[in-house]
Design an enzyme around this catalytic site. Structure first.
Site, PDB file in Angstrom:
ATOM      1  CG  ASP A   1      -2.221  -0.753   0.984  1.00  0.00           C
ATOM      2  OD1 ASP A   1      -2.324  -1.405  -0.063  1.00  0.00           O
ATOM      3  OD2 ASP A   1      -3.119  -0.681   1.841  1.00  0.00           O
TER       4      ASP A   1
ATOM      5  N   GLY B   1      -7.460   8.702   8.867  1.00  0.00           N
ATOM      6  CA  GLY B   1      -6.015   8.459   8.831  1.00  0.00           C
ATOM      7  C   GLY B   1      -5.305   8.976   7.594  1.00  0.00           C
ATOM      8  CB  ALA B   2      -1.995  10.408   7.098  1.00  0.00           C
ATOM      9  CD1 TRP B   3      -1.578   9.758   1.859  1.00  0.00           C
ATOM     10  CD2 TRP B   3       0.540   9.114   2.154  1.00  0.00           C
ATOM     11  NE1 TRP B   3      -0.762  10.821   1.513  1.00  0.00           N
ATOM     12  CE2 TRP B   3       0.540  10.443   1.688  1.00  0.00           C
ATOM     13  CE3 TRP B   3       1.774   8.495   2.411  1.00  0.00           C
ATOM     14  CZ2 TRP B   3       1.711  11.179   1.470  1.00  0.00           C
ATOM     15  CZ3 TRP B   3       2.947   9.228   2.204  1.00  0.00           C
ATOM     16  CH2 TRP B   3       2.900  10.546   1.737  1.00  0.00           C
ATOM     17  CG  ASN B   4       2.599   8.846   7.347  1.00  0.00           C
ATOM     18  OD1 ASN B   4       1.452   8.654   7.771  1.00  0.00           O
ATOM     19  ND2 ASN B   4       3.461   9.619   7.971  1.00  0.00           N
TER      20      ASN B   4
ATOM     21  CE  LYS C   1     -11.393   9.300   4.691  1.00  0.00           C
ATOM     22  NZ  LYS C   1     -10.403   8.708   3.768  1.00  0.00           N
TER      23      LYS C   1
ATOM     24  CD  GLU D   1      -8.231   9.399  -0.294  1.00  0.00           C
ATOM     25  OE1 GLU D   1      -8.261   9.215   0.931  1.00  0.00           O
ATOM     26  OE2 GLU D   1      -8.208  10.536  -0.814  1.00  0.00           O
TER      27      GLU D   1
ATOM     28  CD  GLU E   1      -1.339  13.639  16.865  1.00  0.00           C
ATOM     29  OE1 GLU E   1      -0.174  13.882  16.512  1.00  0.00           O
ATOM     30  OE2 GLU E   1      -1.720  13.752  18.041  1.00  0.00           O
TER      31      GLU E   1
ATOM     32  N   GLY F   1       0.862  18.291  10.096  1.00  0.00           N
ATOM     33  CA  GLY F   1       2.188  18.289   9.482  1.00  0.00           C
ATOM     34  C   GLY F   1       3.225  19.072  10.276  1.00  0.00           C
TER      35      GLY F   1
ATOM     36  CB  CYS G   1       4.022  13.934  10.623  1.00  0.00           C
ATOM     37  SG  CYS G   1       4.044  12.741  11.962  1.00  0.00           S
TER      38      CYS G   1
ATOM     39  N   GLY H   1      -1.023  20.779  15.473  1.00  0.00           N
ATOM     40  CA  GLY H   1      -1.995  19.877  16.077  1.00  0.00           C
ATOM     41  C   GLY H   1      -2.682  20.374  17.316  1.00  0.00           C
TER      42      GLY H   1
ATOM     43  CD  GLU I   1      -3.095   9.938  17.315  1.00  0.00           C
ATOM     44  OE1 GLU I   1      -2.052   9.683  16.687  1.00  0.00           O
ATOM     45  OE2 GLU I   1      -4.231   9.758  16.838  1.00  0.00           O
TER      46      GLU I   1
HETATM   47  P1  NAD Z   1      -4.472  14.522   3.873  1.00  0.00           P
HETATM   48  O1  NAD Z   1      -4.788  15.651   4.762  1.00  0.00           O
HETATM   49  O2  NAD Z   1      -4.484  14.729   2.410  1.00  0.00           O
HETATM   50  O3  NAD Z   1      -5.490  13.303   4.123  1.00  0.00           O
HETATM   51  C1  NAD Z   1      -5.654  12.724   5.397  1.00  0.00           C
HETATM   52  C2  NAD Z   1      -6.999  12.052   5.475  1.00  0.00           C
HETATM   53  O4  NAD Z   1      -8.028  13.040   5.416  1.00  0.00           O
HETATM   54  C3  NAD Z   1      -7.303  11.063   4.360  1.00  0.00           C
HETATM   55  O5  NAD Z   1      -7.945   9.945   4.911  1.00  0.00           O
HETATM   56  C4  NAD Z   1      -8.262  11.847   3.461  1.00  0.00           C
HETATM   57  O6  NAD Z   1      -9.131  11.036   2.722  1.00  0.00           O
HETATM   58  C5  NAD Z   1      -9.022  12.648   4.486  1.00  0.00           C
HETATM   59  N1  NAD Z   1      -9.659  13.872   3.994  1.00  0.00           N
HETATM   60  C6  NAD Z   1      -9.347  14.619   2.907  1.00  0.00           C
HETATM   61  N2  NAD Z   1     -10.173  15.689   2.834  1.00  0.00           N
HETATM   62  C7  NAD Z   1     -11.011  15.618   3.899  1.00  0.00           C
HETATM   63  C8  NAD Z   1     -12.081  16.435   4.377  1.00  0.00           C
HETATM   64  N3  NAD Z   1     -12.449  17.555   3.752  1.00  0.00           N
HETATM   65  N4  NAD Z   1     -12.711  16.058   5.507  1.00  0.00           N
HETATM   66  C9  NAD Z   1     -12.335  14.958   6.190  1.00  0.00           C
HETATM   67  N5  NAD Z   1     -11.346  14.140   5.762  1.00  0.00           N
HETATM   68  C10 NAD Z   1     -10.692  14.473   4.640  1.00  0.00           C
HETATM   69  O7  NAD Z   1      -3.064  13.952   4.377  1.00  0.00           O
HETATM   70  P2  NAD Z   1      -2.184  12.799   3.726  1.00  0.00           P
HETATM   71  O8  NAD Z   1      -1.644  13.291   2.433  1.00  0.00           O
HETATM   72  O9  NAD Z   1      -2.963  11.539   3.756  1.00  0.00           O
HETATM   73  O10 NAD Z   1      -1.001  12.647   4.789  1.00  0.00           O
HETATM   74  C11 NAD Z   1       0.139  13.432   4.797  1.00  0.00           C
HETATM   75  C12 NAD Z   1       0.042  14.501   5.854  1.00  0.00           C
HETATM   76  O11 NAD Z   1      -0.252  13.907   7.107  1.00  0.00           O
HETATM   77  C13 NAD Z   1       1.323  15.278   6.074  1.00  0.00           C
HETATM   78  O12 NAD Z   1       1.027  16.634   6.202  1.00  0.00           O
HETATM   79  C14 NAD Z   1       1.853  14.725   7.378  1.00  0.00           C
HETATM   80  O13 NAD Z   1       2.699  15.590   8.074  1.00  0.00           O
HETATM   81  C15 NAD Z   1       0.602  14.429   8.117  1.00  0.00           C
HETATM   82  N6  NAD Z   1       0.814  13.425   9.173  1.00  0.00           N
HETATM   83  C16 NAD Z   1       0.814  13.820  10.481  1.00  0.00           C
HETATM   84  C17 NAD Z   1       1.041  12.901  11.490  1.00  0.00           C
HETATM   85  C18 NAD Z   1       1.056  13.306  12.939  1.00  0.00           C
HETATM   86  O14 NAD Z   1       0.948  12.431  13.793  1.00  0.00           O
HETATM   87  N7  NAD Z   1       1.182  14.568  13.273  1.00  0.00           N
HETATM   88  C19 NAD Z   1       1.269  11.567  11.163  1.00  0.00           C
HETATM   89  C20 NAD Z   1       1.252  11.200   9.829  1.00  0.00           C
HETATM   90  C21 NAD Z   1       1.020  12.143   8.840  1.00  0.00           C
END
Ligand code: NAD
Length: 484
Positions: free
Chosen positions: A89, A145-148, A171, A174, A245, A247, A279, A454, A458
């Site tokens: 993934d 959640g985010a994808w990393n 959720k 994607e 949580e 960036g 992040c 943030g 967590e």
């Molecule tokens: P993203 O904000 O694009 O997406 C995160 C999630 O939000 C996805 O599941 C997405 O489908 C959903 N989403 C998108 N639009 C939405 C809306 N309008 N309402 C509700 N949900 C919505 O982030 P990403 O690209 O998946 O992840 C990368 C980012 O995440 C980076 O900025 C990184 O720093 C941050 N991150 C932070 C932490 C932390 O613990 N602080 C951990 C991991 C990643």
């Protein structure tokens, strides 16, 4: 393969037949399709989570703890197969996923399972009467959640939520949806009642529905600052509790007395682990001018010698592919901006096409020197393997420069002077700080951001407060006094 939404203990077909594709970042091939959570699924998810909450919150904390510990054992048993899912993934190296992603998710569930029976209120006498407090769960919580770190994020959010007696609709991103389904299966197998952990799939539209929903009591979100603001605005429509949580653009400060080898290790870990998609990464590396030459010499040599980029499934690969073609191009765009704005490439800087994975989204581990604070690569989160090295002359100056950002997620300091280490770190405007270390995040340690990185935390005992609400109960022992 078709992946479905996981509702009330089983996979549920959607009605709209709408699906989306998930692509392996290392091959750019479609690996499976996923059914979108349409309105029928959404309705079922809420009803099920309400039922799940009623049942689960009535369990004793010790019962919840025992069940969650079974889930921990199952996660550990399936470590390698779950790690493979995460690699397909996310594009991250198997050697990382197998050692970190599932393990740290399980650690968090284990930690909160251990704490569940200790959740308690207090009691105080007041003029012959008394009051006591109870810590009660919030109800149906949402996790986005985010994808990393897909599975780890699902664990870090559900662990405290479930330990405190809440249910959760999660959720995943994607781009990386499968791990959360596997966690849902494990919870059911461990004995968590149906509806306590449901998984819905889709993009921001599904996330937005969850964040607006009046029957959701809290949203815990991991993602970008901009998305976090939208989620918070949506949550405000029904005054939900939020955890954010987000960036970062964190500073890593290396003083002249630092152990340079260790500091270089930290800079590499804090920029190239998970191919830079973390992040808390210390992407602004401030090095004292007197050791700058030595530092960059070692950094260049080790980056060019020790990083093995390629098919992430190969056990020797320690540097994988970026999540998508789009993200790859965004990172390459930042590298171009760095060059255009006058930074010098120390190493890397090119898109790559390793023999073992020629079609993946690879970018070389990249280090810029001669950077200045006003460059875009120094100011903005890139979320890829791009390090900016800056020099400084004195402590006061570097503290001010390190803090001059809207982000406040993490910070690191390398020095052998203990007073300076603590003095400097106490002045960092960041929620997660390291001294002579970088990136470690045990389940016991609360993590989260200052400023725009943030809200809430967590992990750590702290987080119990974010998944419970305090009820105060005043007990009259004296005749009630009243003017009426
Ligand atoms: P993203 O904000 O694009 O997406 C995160 C999630 O939000 C996805 O599941 C997405 O489908 C959903 N989403 C998108 N639009 C939405 C809306 N309008 N309402 C509700 N949900 C919505 O982030 P990403 O690209 O998946 O992840 C990368 C980012 O995440 C980076 O900025 C990184 O720093 C941050 N991150 C932070 C932490 C932390 O613990 N602080 C951990 C991991 C990643």
């Amino acid at each position: 393969m078709l992946i479905k939404n996981f509702i009330h203990g089983q996979y549920l077909d959607n009605h709209s037949a709408e699906t989306f594709k998930v692509i392996n970042p290392a091959t750019n091939q479609v690996v499976y399709e996923v059914e979108v959570a349409d309105t029928a699924i959404q309705k079922a998810a809420i009803e099920s989570a309400q039922q799940g909450f009623e049942k689960w919150s009535a369990f004793s904390a010790v019962e919840r703890s025992r069940i969650l510990l079974k889930a921990v054992a199952l996660l550990r048993e399936r470590n390698d197969e779950l790690a493979k899912i995460e690699v397909i993934d996310t594009g991250k190296p198997f050697q990382e996923a197998v050692a970190v992603d599932i393990v740290t998710g399980a650690d968090s569930i284990e930690f909160f399972a251990g704490l569940a029976p200790s959740i308690q209120g207090n009691q105080q006498d007041v003029d012959g009467d008394f009051y006591y407090t109870r810590r009660e769960p919030l109800g149906v919580c949402a996790g986005i959640g985010a994808w990393n770190y897909p599975l780890q994020i699902a664990c870090w959010k559900s662990a405290p939520a479930l330990a405190c007696g809440n249910s959760m609709i999660f959720k995943p991103s994607e781009e990386t949806p499968l791990g959360a389904n596997k966690l849902a299966e494990i919870y059911i197998e461990a004995g968590v009642p149906a509806g306590v952990f449901n998984v819905v799939h889709g993009d921001g539209k599904v996330g937005s529905w969850l964040s607006h929903h009046p029957d959701v009591a809290k949203v815990s979100f991991t993602g970008e600052v901009g998305t976090g603001k939208k989620v918070m605005a949506a949550a405000a429509t029904t005054l939900k509790d939020v955890t954010m949580e987000l960036g970062g653009k964190s500073p890593l400060i290396v003083f002249e007395d630092a152990d340079i080898e260790q500091a270089v290790s930290a800079a590499m870990l804090g920029n190239f682990y998970t191919q830079g998609e973390i992040c808390t990464n210390g992407t602004r590396v401030f090095v004292h001018s007197s050791i700058h030459h030595k530092f960059i010499e070692q950094l260049k040599e080790r980056t060019e010698k020790n990083i093995i980029m390629g098919d992430p499934m190969n056990e020797e690969t320690n540097f994988g592919a970026l999540i998508s073609k789009k993200h790859h191009d965004l990172v390459m765009g930042y590298i171009k901006k760095g060059l255009d704005q006058g930074a010098t490439l120390l190493t890397g800087g090119k898109a790559a096409s390793p023999q073992s994975a020629p079609h993946g989204n690879f970018v070389e581990p990249t280090v810029f020197i001669n950077c200045t604070d006003d460059m875009d690569i120094v100011k903005e989160e890139i979320f890829g393997p791009v390090m900016s090295v800056l020099t400084f002359e004195d402590e006061e100056e570097v503290i001010q420069r390190a803090n001059s950002t809207g982000f406040g997620l993490a910070a690191g300091v390398f020095t052998l002077n203990i007073q300076r280490a603590h003095r400097v770190i106490h002045q960092m405007q960041a929620g997660i700080c390291w001294i002579n270390a970088y990136g470690a995040s045990p389940a016991q340690m609360p993590v989260g951001g200052y400023k725009q990185s943030g809200i809430g935390r967590e992990n750590g005992m702290e987080t119990l407060n974010h998944y419970t609400q305090v009820k105060s109960i005043y007990v009259g022992m004296n005749p009630l006094e009243s003017p009426f």
